[in-house]
Design a protein around this motif. Structure first.
Motif, mmCIF file in Angstrom:
data_model
loop_
_atom_site.group_PDB
_atom_site.id
_atom_site.type_symbol
_atom_site.label_atom_id
_atom_site.label_comp_id
_atom_site.label_asym_id
_atom_site.label_seq_id
_atom_site.Cartn_x
_atom_site.Cartn_y
_atom_site.Cartn_z
ATOM 1 N N VAL A 255 0.485 17.720 -8.684
ATOM 2 C CA VAL A 255 0.559 16.768 -9.670
ATOM 3 C C VAL A 255 1.993 16.212 -9.530
ATOM 4 N N LEU A 256 1.896 14.796 -9.083
ATOM 5 C CA LEU A 256 2.874 13.995 -9.120
ATOM 6 C C LEU A 256 3.359 13.027 -10.367
ATOM 7 N N PRO A 257 4.749 12.887 -10.553
ATOM 8 C CA PRO A 257 4.778 11.912 -11.642
ATOM 9 C C PRO A 257 4.543 10.318 -11.475
ATOM 10 N N TRP A 258 3.909 9.848 -12.329
ATOM 11 C CA TRP A 258 3.588 8.492 -12.152
ATOM 12 C C TRP A 258 4.201 7.566 -13.488
ATOM 13 N N ASN A 259 4.946 6.632 -13.140
ATOM 14 C CA ASN A 259 5.388 5.767 -14.121
ATOM 15 C C ASN A 259 4.736 4.470 -14.294
ATOM 16 N N PRO A 260 3.746 4.281 -15.264
ATOM 17 C CA PRO A 260 3.102 2.978 -15.647
ATOM 18 C C PRO A 260 4.039 1.748 -15.562
ATOM 19 N N GLU A 261 5.288 2.241 -15.993
ATOM 20 C CA GLU A 261 6.318 0.995 -16.328
ATOM 21 C C GLU A 261 7.551 1.217 -15.437
ATOM 22 N N LEU A 262 7.021 1.059 -14.200
ATOM 23 C CA LEU A 262 7.955 1.253 -13.107
ATOM 24 C C LEU A 262 9.147 0.139 -13.182
ATOM 25 N N PRO A 263 10.389 0.723 -12.948
ATOM 26 C CA PRO A 263 11.356 -0.426 -12.972
ATOM 27 C C PRO A 263 10.849 -1.582 -11.890
ATOM 28 N N CYS A 264 11.285 -2.644 -12.165
ATOM 29 C CA CYS A 264 10.807 -3.704 -11.406
ATOM 30 C C CYS A 264 11.597 -3.980 -10.257
ATOM 31 N N SER A 265 11.787 -3.230 -9.287
ATOM 32 C CA SER A 265 12.665 -3.396 -7.981
ATOM 33 C C SER A 265 11.863 -2.824 -6.988
ATOM 34 N N ARG A 266 12.315 -3.099 -5.813
ATOM 35 C CA ARG A 266 11.921 -2.645 -4.418
ATOM 36 C C ARG A 266 12.282 -1.385 -4.234
ATOM 37 N N ARG A 267 13.333 -0.999 -4.790
ATOM 38 C CA ARG A 267 13.765 0.571 -4.512
ATOM 39 C C ARG A 267 13.001 1.419 -5.400
ATOM 40 N N ALA A 268 12.705 1.141 -6.416
ATOM 41 C CA ALA A 268 11.914 1.862 -7.417
ATOM 42 C C ALA A 268 10.468 2.214 -6.717
ATOM 43 N N THR A 269 10.016 0.912 -6.549
ATOM 44 C CA THR A 269 8.634 0.930 -5.799
ATOM 45 C C THR A 269 8.574 1.667 -4.732
ATOM 46 N N ALA A 270 9.432 1.790 -3.519
ATOM 47 C CA ALA A 270 9.802 2.515 -2.393
ATOM 48 C C ALA A 270 9.585 3.891 -2.959
ATOM 49 N N ALA A 271 10.329 4.189 -3.789
ATOM 50 C CA ALA A 271 10.484 5.767 -4.112
ATOM 51 C C ALA A 271 9.262 6.177 -4.518
ATOM 52 N N LEU A 273 6.232 4.914 -3.748
ATOM 53 C CA LEU A 273 5.362 4.994 -2.425
ATOM 54 C C LEU A 273 5.622 6.161 -1.844
ATOM 55 N N GLU A 274 6.810 6.536 -1.564
ATOM 56 C CA GLU A 274 7.469 7.693 -0.569
ATOM 57 C C GLU A 274 7.040 9.190 -1.091
ATOM 58 N N GLN A 275 6.617 9.384 -2.558
ATOM 59 C CA GLN A 275 6.521 10.280 -3.239
ATOM 60 C C GLN A 275 4.818 10.564 -2.966
ATOM 61 N N VAL A 276 4.286 9.354 -3.256
ATOM 62 C CA VAL A 276 2.942 9.786 -3.020
ATOM 63 C C VAL A 276 2.318 9.839 -1.321
ATOM 64 N N ALA A 277 3.116 9.217 -0.559
ATOM 65 C CA ALA A 277 3.032 9.636 0.787
ATOM 66 C C ALA A 277 3.279 11.170 1.155
ATOM 67 N N GLY A 278 4.196 11.481 0.503
ATOM 68 C CA GLY A 278 4.679 13.025 0.491
ATOM 69 C C GLY A 278 3.706 13.908 0.217
ATOM 70 N N GLY A 279 2.799 13.837 -0.970
ATOM 71 C CA GLY A 279 1.860 14.351 -1.496
ATOM 72 C C GLY A 279 0.680 14.366 -0.455
ATOM 73 N N LEU A 280 0.327 13.101 -0.048
ATOM 74 C CA LEU A 280 -0.683 13.049 0.995
ATOM 75 C C LEU A 280 -0.606 13.849 2.275
ATOM 76 N N GLU A 281 0.686 13.860 2.800
ATOM 77 C CA GLU A 281 1.144 14.440 3.965
ATOM 78 C C GLU A 281 0.818 15.862 3.804
ATOM 79 N N GLY A 282 1.326 16.319 2.476
ATOM 80 C CA GLY A 282 1.121 17.752 2.224
ATOM 81 C C GLY A 282 -0.238 18.265 2.314
#
Length: 287
Positions: A255-271, A273-282
């Motif tokens: 289970v990974l956290p997902w925020n349907p109201e993600l802060p509207c910035s590239r940094r928040a979006t990158a974080a 995507l990195e999280q989901v990538a880590g989950g898939l890699e695992g």
């Protein structure tokens, strides 16, 4: 020099000078802060309470910014005391500001700009519009662009290496029901699909954004990875630990956290995507 900006409702705000004191909805304010525009105050939506939701405000949001309450409970007297000259909100329907009460803005004689976060808006366009507004308000463009590009490349590679992994996004709503997200209704989920992630659609029944069902429906979709709503108005994994259906759903699915109201910035979006990538890699590494 006169200042002008047109929002995603077609509303144009004009003033004799650039606004310098901005009050903003939490996720919009977090996005602007990431781009160098520090709000003088923030407020929540009807889903929020008397404290700012950490998921919407984000871990990197600046400290010391007053929180004025949520939507209909907005502290109008305190809003006026912060002397804003502009309110920034989001819109889902392209017609109405989402979080700020129209009456409160009118009584305060404050202009409102609202940028679209609707599902049909590509994530890249959403981020671009917030960057455009930030620059118009004296902030920075391009902040976080390199990190976002790297996160997208990493996720694309991770998805290629885990092609069979089924991902389900949901919002727990107590022991009896769960809201199952439609990937097409959320810009960040659509971006996952664009990058090769196999998002599960819950089927045609139900609303535009969610299909509300019993937990047995979620279990029956047999996901390999679960993205669970991290906002304060959703039940969190710790509260679901004794629920048999939750245990069945997550027995073999991280289970990974997902925020349907993600802060509207590239940094928040990158974080994210990195999280989901880590989950898939695992999961790819465990296969």
């Amino acid at each position: 020099m006169a200042w002008e900006f047109t929002d995603d409702r077609g509303v144009t705000v004009r003033s004799e000078r650039r606004p310098e004191r901005v009050a903003a909805y939490l996720r919009a304010g977090a996005g602007l802060a990431d781009l160098g525009v520090r709000p003088v105050a923030v407020f929540g939506s009807g889903h929020d309470g008397d404290r700012p939701d950490p998921a919407k405000w984000g871990p990197d949001a600046p400290a010391g910014i007053p929180y004025l309450g949520a939507s209909g409970a907005l502290d109008e007297e305190r809003l006026l005391s912060e002397r804003p000259d502009l309110i920034v909100d989001v819109t889902y329907d392209g017609k109405h500001a989402y979080a700020v009460d129209d009456g409160a803005a009118e009584r305060a004689h404050l202009p409102v700009l609202a940028l679209s976060v609707a599902g049909e808006v590509p994530q890249a366009r959403l981020l671009e519009r917030f960057a455009e507004l930030a620059v118009a308000l004296g902030g920075r463009d391009g902040e976080g662009a390199e990190r976002l590009a790297a996160a997208e490349a990493r996720l694309r590679t991770a998805a290629l290496r885990a092609p069979g992994v089924r991902v389900l996004a949901l919002s727990p709503a107590g022991p009896e029901k769960v809201h199952l997200a439609r990937p097409s209704a959320w810009p960040e989920l659509r971006r996952l699909v664009d990058l090769g992630v196999r998002l599960t659609d819950p089927g045609e029944e139900g609303g535009v954004n969610w299909r509300t069902a019993g937990w047995d429906k979620a279990v029956g979709l047999t996901p390999d990875l679960v993205l669970s709503d991290a906002r304060g108005n959703a039940d969190q994994p710790a509260a679901l630990a004794e629920l048999p259906a939750w245990r069945a759903l997550t027995a073999a699915a991280p289970v990974l956290p997902w925020n349907p109201e993600l802060p509207c910035s590239r940094r928040a979006t990158a974080a994210f995507l990195e999280q989901v990538a880590g989950g898939l890699e695992g999961l790819a590494g465990a296969a």
